[in-house]
Design an enzyme around this catalytic site. Sequence first.
Site, PDB file in Angstrom:
ATOM      1  N   ASP A  44       0.790  -1.216  -0.102  1.00  0.00           N
ATOM      2  CA  ASP A  44      -0.014  -0.037  -0.057  1.00  0.00           C
ATOM      3  C   ASP A  44       0.906   1.281  -0.154  1.00  0.00           C
ATOM      4  O   ASP A  44       1.636   1.289   1.062  1.00  0.00           O
ATOM      5  CB  ASP A  44      -0.879  -0.094   1.096  1.00  0.00           C
ATOM      6  CG  ASP A  44      -1.920  -1.208   1.160  1.00  0.00           C
ATOM      7  OD1 ASP A  44      -2.110  -1.495  -0.002  1.00  0.00           O
ATOM      8  OD2 ASP A  44      -2.519  -1.379   2.391  1.00  0.00           O
ATOM      9  N   GLY A  45       0.759   2.206  -0.807  1.00  0.00           N
ATOM     10  CA  GLY A  45       1.356   3.232  -0.954  1.00  0.00           C
ATOM     11  C   GLY A  45       2.832   3.429  -1.113  1.00  0.00           C
ATOM     12  O   GLY A  45       3.558   4.588  -1.216  1.00  0.00           O
ATOM     13  N   HIS A  46       3.407   2.112  -1.316  1.00  0.00           N
ATOM     14  CA  HIS A  46       4.770   2.192  -1.875  1.00  0.00           C
ATOM     15  C   HIS A  46       5.175   2.862  -2.798  1.00  0.00           C
ATOM     16  O   HIS A  46       6.169   3.832  -3.093  1.00  0.00           O
ATOM     17  CB  HIS A  46       5.550   0.746  -1.723  1.00  0.00           C
ATOM     18  CG  HIS A  46       7.058   0.728  -1.941  1.00  0.00           C
ATOM     19  ND1 HIS A  46       7.725   1.343  -1.082  1.00  0.00           N
ATOM     20  CD2 HIS A  46       7.717   0.194  -2.660  1.00  0.00           C
ATOM     21  CE1 HIS A  46       9.073   1.301  -1.208  1.00  0.00           C
ATOM     22  NE2 HIS A  46       9.122   0.445  -2.192  1.00  0.00           N
ATOM     23  N   TYR A  47       4.509   2.755  -4.116  1.00  0.00           N
ATOM     24  CA  TYR A  47       4.758   3.114  -5.412  1.00  0.00           C
ATOM     25  C   TYR A  47       3.336   3.400  -5.876  1.00  0.00           C
ATOM     26  O   TYR A  47       2.598   2.317  -6.245  1.00  0.00           O
ATOM     27  CB  TYR A  47       5.529   2.691  -6.397  1.00  0.00           C
ATOM     28  CG  TYR A  47       7.269   2.875  -5.956  1.00  0.00           C
ATOM     29  CD1 TYR A  47       7.622   4.281  -6.254  1.00  0.00           C
ATOM     30  CD2 TYR A  47       7.908   1.749  -5.628  1.00  0.00           C
ATOM     31  CE1 TYR A  47       9.153   4.358  -6.110  1.00  0.00           C
ATOM     32  CE2 TYR A  47       9.123   1.983  -5.410  1.00  0.00           C
ATOM     33  CZ  TYR A  47       9.816   3.110  -5.562  1.00  0.00           C
ATOM     34  OH  TYR A  47      10.811   3.578  -5.423  1.00  0.00           O
TER      35      TYR A  47
END
Length: 138
Positions: A44-47
């Site tokens: 989640d939300g890393h890239y």
Amino acid sequence: MISDETARTVFGEVEILSAGDQADGQPPQATARVVVGADEPAFDGHYRGFAILPGVCLIELAHRTAMAALPPAPAAGRARLAAVEAARFQDPVFPGEAVTVELKWERTEDGWRCRTVLSTERGPSARVRLAYEWGESA
């Protein structure tokens, strides 16, 4: 003696596929596998729009595999991670992929060094080198 039990990670169970004791002057080795679920929160939300497993999770996977396949302690006490000596990330790990961890141990003056190669079906994803010490405050 090398343990053949599984270790729990933040993203699944490490399954030890093979493990061996030090023989003929060769370092102890082990091979493990973990499937990184598509629902793993680390994605989640890393890239945004391009989910890949963060490198720190690959280091954690290398460490958990090492802890599940420890060689004999050279001293009294429990093993503890002393250093992440090197980490090189080569190819991303995507949601739902299986990661194979191959590790080799070598003795050091203070304990053991673990060299790991983490791979997916496409080939190597990371190479991680970890140092372990044994002591009372592990």
